[in-house]
Design a protein around this motif. Structure first.
Motif, PDB file in Angstrom:
ATOM      1  N   LEU A 150       0.830  -1.205   0.000  1.00  0.00           N
ATOM      2  CA  LEU A 150       0.000   0.000   0.000  1.00  0.00           C
ATOM      3  C   LEU A 150       0.867   1.259   0.000  1.00  0.00           C
ATOM      4  CD1 LEU A 150      -2.720  -1.176   2.537  1.00  0.00           C
ATOM      5  CD2 LEU A 150      -2.970  -0.941   0.061  1.00  0.00           C
ATOM      6  N   VAL A 151       1.979   1.211   0.713  1.00  0.00           N
ATOM      7  CA  VAL A 151       2.892   2.359   0.731  1.00  0.00           C
ATOM      8  C   VAL A 151       3.656   2.451  -0.593  1.00  0.00           C
ATOM      9  CG1 VAL A 151       4.879   3.392   1.893  1.00  0.00           C
ATOM     10  CG2 VAL A 151       3.110   2.250   3.237  1.00  0.00           C
ATOM     11  N   ALA A 152       4.051   1.305  -1.127  1.00  0.00           N
ATOM     12  CA  ALA A 152       4.778   1.295  -2.401  1.00  0.00           C
ATOM     13  C   ALA A 152       3.957   1.938  -3.510  1.00  0.00           C
ATOM     14  CB  ALA A 152       5.148  -0.133  -2.785  1.00  0.00           C
ATOM     15  N   ALA A 153       2.646   1.732  -3.473  1.00  0.00           N
ATOM     16  CA  ALA A 153       1.776   2.320  -4.490  1.00  0.00           C
ATOM     17  C   ALA A 153       1.829   3.840  -4.457  1.00  0.00           C
ATOM     18  CB  ALA A 153       0.341   1.835  -4.285  1.00  0.00           C
ATOM     19  N   GLU A 154       2.048   4.409  -3.284  1.00  0.00           N
ATOM     20  CA  GLU A 154       2.128   5.864  -3.144  1.00  0.00           C
ATOM     21  C   GLU A 154       3.490   6.415  -3.545  1.00  0.00           C
ATOM     22  OE1 GLU A 154       1.258   6.605   0.910  1.00  0.00           O
ATOM     23  OE2 GLU A 154      -0.822   5.909   0.800  1.00  0.00           O
ATOM     24  N   HIS A 155       4.490   5.558  -3.618  1.00  0.00           N
ATOM     25  CA  HIS A 155       5.856   5.995  -3.879  1.00  0.00           C
ATOM     26  C   HIS A 155       6.406   5.469  -5.205  1.00  0.00           C
ATOM     27  CE1 HIS A 155       6.740   7.861   0.097  1.00  0.00           C
ATOM     28  NE2 HIS A 155       5.784   7.037   0.496  1.00  0.00           N
ATOM     29  N   GLY A 156       5.541   4.974  -6.065  1.00  0.00           N
ATOM     30  CA  GLY A 156       5.991   4.508  -7.372  1.00  0.00           C
ATOM     31  C   GLY A 156       6.901   3.300  -7.316  1.00  0.00           C
ATOM     32  N   ALA A 157       6.732   2.466  -6.296  1.00  0.00           N
ATOM     33  CA  ALA A 157       7.644   1.342  -6.099  1.00  0.00           C
ATOM     34  C   ALA A 157       6.953  -0.014  -6.247  1.00  0.00           C
ATOM     35  CB  ALA A 157       8.301   1.452  -4.730  1.00  0.00           C
ATOM     36  N   LEU A 158       5.822  -0.055  -6.930  1.00  0.00           N
ATOM     37  CA  LEU A 158       5.097  -1.312  -7.042  1.00  0.00           C
ATOM     38  C   LEU A 158       5.923  -2.402  -7.730  1.00  0.00           C
ATOM     39  CD1 LEU A 158       1.402  -0.357  -7.873  1.00  0.00           C
ATOM     40  CD2 LEU A 158       2.306  -1.396  -5.788  1.00  0.00           C
ATOM     41  N   PRO A 237      12.461 -11.652   4.855  1.00  0.00           N
ATOM     42  CA  PRO A 237      13.029 -10.312   5.044  1.00  0.00           C
ATOM     43  C   PRO A 237      12.122  -9.394   5.847  1.00  0.00           C
ATOM     44  CG  PRO A 237      12.229 -10.574   2.798  1.00  0.00           C
ATOM     45  CD  PRO A 237      12.163 -11.930   3.428  1.00  0.00           C
ATOM     46  N   SER A 238      12.735  -8.522   6.622  1.00  0.00           N
ATOM     47  CA  SER A 238      11.987  -7.491   7.337  1.00  0.00           C
ATOM     48  C   SER A 238      11.507  -6.445   6.345  1.00  0.00           C
ATOM     49  CB  SER A 238      12.879  -6.832   8.387  1.00  0.00           C
ATOM     50  OG  SER A 238      12.264  -5.674   8.898  1.00  0.00           O
ATOM     51  N   LEU A 239      10.258  -6.049   6.483  1.00  0.00           N
ATOM     52  CA  LEU A 239       9.693  -5.046   5.577  1.00  0.00           C
ATOM     53  C   LEU A 239       9.351  -3.780   6.344  1.00  0.00           C
ATOM     54  CD1 LEU A 239       7.500  -7.309   3.270  1.00  0.00           C
ATOM     55  CD2 LEU A 239       9.850  -6.524   2.944  1.00  0.00           C
ATOM     56  N   ASP A 240      10.266  -3.366   7.185  1.00  0.00           N
ATOM     57  CA  ASP A 240      10.124  -2.125   7.944  1.00  0.00           C
ATOM     58  C   ASP A 240      10.157  -0.954   6.976  1.00  0.00           C
ATOM     59  OD1 ASP A 240      10.656   0.200   9.463  1.00  0.00           O
ATOM     60  OD2 ASP A 240      11.445  -1.013  11.091  1.00  0.00           O
ATOM     61  N   LEU A 241       9.150  -0.106   7.031  1.00  0.00           N
ATOM     62  CA  LEU A 241       9.065   1.007   6.077  1.00  0.00           C
ATOM     63  C   LEU A 241      10.207   1.999   6.246  1.00  0.00           C
ATOM     64  CD1 LEU A 241       5.216   1.600   6.080  1.00  0.00           C
ATOM     65  CD2 LEU A 241       6.595   0.506   4.310  1.00  0.00           C
ATOM     66  N   ASP A 242      10.754   2.124   7.438  1.00  0.00           N
ATOM     67  CA  ASP A 242      11.914   3.001   7.635  1.00  0.00           C
ATOM     68  C   ASP A 242      13.111   2.506   6.847  1.00  0.00           C
ATOM     69  OD1 ASP A 242      10.500   4.658   9.315  1.00  0.00           O
ATOM     70  OD2 ASP A 242      11.151   3.659  11.150  1.00  0.00           O
ATOM     71  N   ARG A 243      13.117   1.242   6.548  1.00  0.00           N
ATOM     72  CA  ARG A 243      14.178   0.666   5.719  1.00  0.00           C
ATOM     73  C   ARG A 243      13.816   0.703   4.250  1.00  0.00           C
ATOM     74  NH1 ARG A 243      15.599  -5.781   5.519  1.00  0.00           N
ATOM     75  NH2 ARG A 243      17.517  -5.679   4.297  1.00  0.00           N
ATOM     76  N   LEU A 244      12.551   0.428   3.946  1.00  0.00           N
ATOM     77  CA  LEU A 244      12.151   0.314   2.547  1.00  0.00           C
ATOM     78  C   LEU A 244      12.170   1.647   1.802  1.00  0.00           C
ATOM     79  CD1 LEU A 244       9.152  -2.202   2.719  1.00  0.00           C
ATOM     80  CD2 LEU A 244      11.465  -2.631   1.859  1.00  0.00           C
ATOM     81  N   LEU A 245      11.692   2.710   2.426  1.00  0.00           N
ATOM     82  CA  LEU A 245      11.583   3.991   1.712  1.00  0.00           C
ATOM     83  C   LEU A 245      12.939   4.493   1.209  1.00  0.00           C
ATOM     84  CD1 LEU A 245       8.841   5.711   3.890  1.00  0.00           C
ATOM     85  CD2 LEU A 245       8.608   4.886   1.543  1.00  0.00           C
ATOM     86  N   PRO A 246      13.985   4.543   2.051  1.00  0.00           N
ATOM     87  CA  PRO A 246      15.283   4.969   1.510  1.00  0.00           C
ATOM     88  C   PRO A 246      15.856   3.976   0.507  1.00  0.00           C
ATOM     89  CG  PRO A 246      15.480   4.341   3.832  1.00  0.00           C
ATOM     90  CD  PRO A 246      14.026   4.393   3.521  1.00  0.00           C
ATOM     91  N   LEU A 247      15.556   2.680   0.698  1.00  0.00           N
ATOM     92  CA  LEU A 247      16.039   1.685  -0.263  1.00  0.00           C
ATOM     93  C   LEU A 247      15.417   1.920  -1.628  1.00  0.00           C
ATOM     94  CD1 LEU A 247      17.544  -0.908  -0.997  1.00  0.00           C
ATOM     95  CD2 LEU A 247      15.605  -2.217  -0.092  1.00  0.00           C
ATOM     96  N   TRP A 248      14.115   2.173  -1.672  1.00  0.00           N
ATOM     97  CA  TRP A 248      13.467   2.434  -2.952  1.00  0.00           C
ATOM     98  C   TRP A 248      14.065   3.663  -3.625  1.00  0.00           C
ATOM     99  CZ3 TRP A 248       7.957   1.764  -0.502  1.00  0.00           C
ATOM    100  CH2 TRP A 248       7.702   0.400  -0.331  1.00  0.00           C
ATOM    101  N   ARG A 249      14.367   4.701  -2.855  1.00  0.00           N
ATOM    102  CA  ARG A 249      14.983   5.900  -3.449  1.00  0.00           C
ATOM    103  C   ARG A 249      16.349   5.559  -4.034  1.00  0.00           C
ATOM    104  NH1 ARG A 249      12.476   8.443   1.114  1.00  0.00           N
ATOM    105  NH2 ARG A 249      14.393   8.271   2.341  1.00  0.00           N
ATOM    106  N   ASP A 250      17.137   4.778  -3.307  1.00  0.00           N
ATOM    107  CA  ASP A 250      18.466   4.394  -3.799  1.00  0.00           C
ATOM    108  C   ASP A 250      18.369   3.562  -5.075  1.00  0.00           C
ATOM    109  OD1 ASP A 250      19.596   5.691  -1.658  1.00  0.00           O
ATOM    110  OD2 ASP A 250      19.960   3.870  -0.489  1.00  0.00           O
ATOM    111  N   LEU A 251      17.385   2.685  -5.140  1.00  0.00           N
ATOM    112  CA  LEU A 251      17.274   1.795  -6.292  1.00  0.00           C
ATOM    113  C   LEU A 251      16.885   2.533  -7.561  1.00  0.00           C
ATOM    114  CD1 LEU A 251      15.530  -1.348  -4.741  1.00  0.00           C
ATOM    115  CD2 LEU A 251      17.959  -1.003  -5.237  1.00  0.00           C
ATOM    116  N   GLU A 252      16.228   3.674  -7.425  1.00  0.00           N
ATOM    117  CA  GLU A 252      15.846   4.441  -8.602  1.00  0.00           C
ATOM    118  C   GLU A 252      17.056   4.891  -9.414  1.00  0.00           C
ATOM    119  OE1 GLU A 252      12.823   4.959 -10.054  1.00  0.00           O
ATOM    120  OE2 GLU A 252      12.389   3.378  -8.601  1.00  0.00           O
TER     121      GLU A 252
END
Length: 285
Positions: A150-158, A237-252
């Motif tokens: 649900l958070v990924a959908a808001e951040h273009g990370a689907l 894997p842990s799916l803590d959003l504090d970890r995922l959000l910066p990871l998604w930015r880095d992967l872009e």
């Protein structure tokens, strides 16, 4: 992971399983599939999967009745299986998982489709997916996946979440004291890929890394070129959003990785020779 267009409200897709409507042929098809697959899975699937089958009563007698199965599932992990008519939109799918509801198709393939169907049926969804949901750690992972989606959908990370689902829930492997074992439902419900994923010299088998998996395209038309291996049956894997959000930015800022390519930083458990896929057309998502 599901993909369709339409309403994002999961209530719009919930239907009755219609257990009373299954024919003798339907139940016979299930028995054929379950008998064959259980035999092939011996010594290849995680023990927890087989335990889940037995505890849920998912056997060779015929198609399971969701009403009976859900009583056992709810008592174990608070989950339930809900019937849907087919693939549903991503957001509806994520919302169901976040609410501890696993959407499953209620229809079963025809006898002439025993070896292959394009869209997942009840055998894939229930036999392949549901047994591990009896394990609390896996059940928690699926719920966390739904919330992350649900958070990924808001951040273009689907696409990142789709790849994670593909390489863990559908096509994951895990290290165990007894050796490499299957944990992914897409493998567990496929006799061909059950053998291919563990025994073939063709695919790579690479230690799981969250960022690496989220960068990796996957095969939608054939067996996988690379399988990612969890460190253990409970090492989801842990799916803590504090970890995922910066990871998604880095992967872009990083390029996607082709399904069969290896990276210098990979911990390669077995390097595939690519022999199976070399002559085949490729389709990656």
């Amino acid at each position: 992971m599901n993909s369709a267009t339409g309403s994002d409200d999961p209530r719009d897709y919930l239907v009755s399983q219609g257990f009373e409507n299954y024919t003798d042929t339907d139940h016979a098809t299930w028995r054929t599939l379950a008998r064959r697959q259980r035999e092939i899975l011996k010594g290849r699937i995680a023990d927890q999967f087989l335990e889940g089958l037995d505890r849920l009563g998912i056997g060779e007698e015929g198609i399971p009745d969701f009403r009976v199965m859900n009583q056992r599932l709810k008592n174990a992990t608070g989950w339930e299986v809900v019937a849907v008519p087919g693939l549903i939109p991503d957001l509806a799918f994520f919302r169901l998982l976040a609410a501890r509801k696993f959407p499953a198709g209620f229809w079963i393939r025809k006898p002439e489709q025993i070896d292959y169907i394009e869209e997942p049926d009840i055998f894939h969804d229930v036999f392949g997916h549901v047994p591990l949901i009896m394990q609390p750690i896996y059940a928690d992972y699926l719920e966390a996946y739904g919330r992350a989606g649900l958070v990924a959908a808001e951040h273009g990370a689907l696409k990142r979440l789709a790849r994670l689902y593909w390489y863990t829930v559908e096509f994951g492997l895990a290290q165990t004291p007894e050796g490499l074992r299957i944990v992914g439902a897409g493998i567990a419900s496929s006799p061909g890929e059950t053998v291919f994923s563990l025994d073939s010299p063709s695919p790579n088998r690479v230690a799981f890394d969250l960022g690496r998996v989220m960068r990796t395209l996957y095969r939608i038309d054939d067996y996988q070129e690379t399988y990612f291996v969890l460190d253990g049956i409970e090492a989801w894997p842990s799916l803590d959003l504090d970890r995922l959000l910066p990871l998604w930015r880095d992967l872009e800022a990083q390029e996607d990785i082709k399904p069969g390519d290896l990276q210098p930083e990979d911990r390669v458990l077995s390097r595939g020779d690519g022999s199976y896929h070399r002559a085949k057309p490729k389709s990656a998502a």
